[in-house]
Design an enzyme around this catalytic site. Structure first.
Site, PDB file in Angstrom:
ATOM      1  N   HIS A 136     -33.149  21.626 -63.176  1.00  0.00           N
ATOM      2  CA  HIS A 136     -33.316  23.058 -62.916  1.00  0.00           C
ATOM      3  C   HIS A 136     -32.359  23.802 -63.856  1.00  0.00           C
ATOM      4  CE1 HIS A 136     -32.951  26.793 -60.528  1.00  0.00           C
ATOM      5  NE2 HIS A 136     -34.008  26.412 -59.856  1.00  0.00           N
ATOM      6  N   ASP A 213     -27.384  17.481 -57.761  1.00  0.00           N
ATOM      7  CA  ASP A 213     -28.059  18.711 -57.352  1.00  0.00           C
ATOM      8  C   ASP A 213     -28.988  18.314 -56.208  1.00  0.00           C
ATOM      9  OD1 ASP A 213     -29.941  20.678 -56.947  1.00  0.00           O
ATOM     10  OD2 ASP A 213     -30.289  21.074 -59.073  1.00  0.00           O
ATOM     11  N   GLN A 216     -33.286  20.085 -53.431  1.00  0.00           N
ATOM     12  CA  GLN A 216     -34.564  19.629 -52.861  1.00  0.00           C
ATOM     13  C   GLN A 216     -34.402  18.411 -51.978  1.00  0.00           C
ATOM     14  OE1 GLN A 216     -37.354  21.350 -53.066  1.00  0.00           O
ATOM     15  NE2 GLN A 216     -36.510  22.814 -54.514  1.00  0.00           N
ATOM     16  N   LYS A 239     -33.069  26.636 -48.459  1.00  0.00           N
ATOM     17  CA  LYS A 239     -34.099  25.597 -48.601  1.00  0.00           C
ATOM     18  C   LYS A 239     -34.027  24.585 -47.459  1.00  0.00           C
ATOM     19  CE  LYS A 239     -34.523  26.221 -53.539  1.00  0.00           C
ATOM     20  NZ  LYS A 239     -34.360  25.681 -54.903  1.00  0.00           N
TER      21      LYS A 239
HETATM   22  C1  LIG Z   1     -33.689  25.910 -55.899  1.00  0.00           C
HETATM   23  C2  LIG Z   1     -33.014  24.925 -56.775  1.00  0.00           C
HETATM   24  C3  LIG Z   1     -31.806  25.207 -57.393  1.00  0.00           C
HETATM   25  C4  LIG Z   1     -31.140  26.551 -57.289  1.00  0.00           C
HETATM   26  O1  LIG Z   1     -30.875  26.884 -55.957  1.00  0.00           O
HETATM   27  P1  LIG Z   1     -30.374  28.365 -55.600  1.00  0.00           P
HETATM   28  O2  LIG Z   1     -30.538  28.414 -54.115  1.00  0.00           O
HETATM   29  O3  LIG Z   1     -31.282  29.311 -56.313  1.00  0.00           O
HETATM   30  O4  LIG Z   1     -28.967  28.460 -56.046  1.00  0.00           O
HETATM   31  C5  LIG Z   1     -31.228  24.242 -58.169  1.00  0.00           C
HETATM   32  N1  LIG Z   1     -31.793  23.039 -58.307  1.00  0.00           N
HETATM   33  C6  LIG Z   1     -32.958  22.715 -57.716  1.00  0.00           C
HETATM   34  C7  LIG Z   1     -33.534  21.352 -57.899  1.00  0.00           C
HETATM   35  C8  LIG Z   1     -33.608  23.644 -56.940  1.00  0.00           C
HETATM   36  O5  LIG Z   1     -34.774  23.341 -56.358  1.00  0.00           O
END
Ligand SMILES: *Cc1c(COP(=O)(O)O)cnc(C)c1O
Length: 419
Positions: A136, A213, A216, A239
């Site tokens: 991302h 990260d 997801q 999320k």
């Molecule tokens: C949504 C997402 C982000 C960013 O998240 P934010 O809530 O916008 O800070 C980073 N990496 C992945 C894989 C994402 O799906």
């Protein structure tokens, strides 16, 4: 059964009752453009259960006060519940200590924090950061900024046509100049689940820390930071069926202790004079200013909700839905799924012959179906596959087979209009 299995399998003996679970999500009851809402955009943000909404209303109705320095009743209540949210996150991730849980705005801020503190302190000219070809933008740009400042370099693990990492290339990239590995656990654009345990094991052989990260992955599978042995992990509350504006950076205490502060201000200090400031202990050293109090409390409520459902159960249900959706989409003429990794979760990204993804999204919207179209903040992924954009349906445990059927029916309409 380990402690974490027990925590996530509380109701595993009952079958997953999606009809009942949907009743917990008031937003799903509405009509959109005269049709029942079909929400297939949970990878962008997930819907909130009533328990989370009620918790936020209760907080503002009965408890609102600033935290940490108040002697009065409300301030003590708010502090207890704010810190209670932190403990829930700690238990959810199976971190060792509450002080390893730093509240941030979201995944993006978590990565920026590590790049700006750990990165600035530990990376110099010609040092290298390894990431994947499916990051991302939030896990690219903070490191690029660091590279511009410090003269460090990005190295990228390539992937194959299915959207799977080439692990032998990763092994070749690891070298004495590698100072950080920062990788996405589950790709938001492709759905690929990366072999993060192996990525971490190989990095640690060279003494290199790993940031995951988890934006997801955390909402859709059981994550145990101690058994993974990741050094940092970051995710977003919104999320995880919780509020926006709150997220988490987990870091091993020893690493966080050694890092300089991120932002200066209230709460992150122990004492301030015009000559000198001494910093507060973890986690407060990284939480300058009045924090997102109701965010922590709402996130705690989301974790309670998810834990009661059983994350192993929701994950299994989502997996079944993904298999069903993959099969049904392949019936649509001219449709190609982008991202066919063998290890995959929750995301159906696709393109349709002769139709721009934006037009797919617009036509589906007239049917009350919410999907996302575009580059999904992953332009390098689009470049890799030689496409400008995809249409993406992303799943959560409140979605149904009937909704997948509605998506497929909508796509047949799209094909008719453009065919
Ligand atoms: C949504 C997402 C982000 C960013 O998240 P934010 O809530 O916008 O800070 C980073 N990496 C992945 C894989 C994402 O799906």
């Amino acid at each position: 059964m380990t402690a974490i299995d027990a925590r996530h399998a509380t109701t595993a003996t009952q079958p997953f009752d999606v009809t009942r679970v949907r009743e917990d999500f008031p937003i799903l009851r509405q009509l959109v453009r005269g049709k029942p809402l079909v929400y297939l955009d949970s990878a962008a943000t997930a819907q909130k259960p009533q328990a989370v909404i009620d918790t936020l209303v209760r907080y503002y109705t009965t408890e609102n006060a600033n935290v940490h320095r108040g002697v009065h009743y409300l301030s003590q209540q708010a502090t207890d519940d704010y810190e209670g949210g932190r403990s829930k996150v700690r238990a959810f991730l199976n971190a060792k200590e509450d002080r390893e849980i730093i509240f941030v705005r979201g995944t993006t801020e978590g990565i920026n924090l590590v790049a700006a503190t750990y990165g600035r302190k530990n990376l110099g000219p010609d040092d290298e950061i390894i990431m994947t070809a499916m990051e991302h933008h939030s896990n690219i740009v903070p490191w690029q900024i660091l590279c511009q400042e410090q003269g460090a370099k990005l190295r990228v693990i390539p992937m194959n046509e299915r959207g799977e990492l080439l692990m032998e290339e990763y092994e070749k990239l690891l070298n004495p100049r590698t100072k950080m590995v920062s990788v996405v656990h589950q790709s938001n654009a492709l759905g690929t689940l990366n072999p993060v345990a192996e990525i971490i094991r190989l990095a640690h052989q060279q003494g290199v820390p790993v940031l995951l990260d988890g934006a997801q992955a955390v909402p859709h599978m059981v994550i145990d930071v101690q058994s993974l042995d990741c050094d940092f992990l970051t995710f977003s509350g919104h999320k995880l069926f919780g509020p926006t504006g709150i997220g988490v950076l987990y870091g091993k205490a020893a690493l966080l202790e050694a890092m300089p502060p991120y932002q200066g201000g209230g709460d992150m200090i122990r004492s301030v004079t015009f000559e000198r400031t001494t910093y507060n202990d973890l986690p407060y050293k990284f939480e300058a200013g009045t924090p997102h109090i109701e965010g922590s409390i709402g996130l705690g409520a989301a974790i309670d909700y998810l834990t009661a459902l059983g994350l192993e159960q929701t994950a299994a249900y989502e997996h079944e839905l993904l298999a069903y959706g993959t099969g049904r989409l392949s019936e649509v003429p001219g449709l190609t799924i982008i991202g066919t990794a063998r290890e995959k979760a929750g995301v159906l990204s696709f393109v349709l012959e002769n139709v721009h993804p934006h037009d797919i999204g617009t036509i589906l919207d007239t049917e009350g179906i919410a999907i996302r179209t575009g580059h999904h903040c992953c332009q390098p992924v689009m470049d890799r596959f030689g496409i400008p954009a995809t249409a993406r349906a992303s799943l959560a445990f409140y979605n149904t087979r009937e909704e997948i059927d509605a998506l497929v029916a909508g796509l047949h309409k799209v094909v008719e209009v453009f065919g």
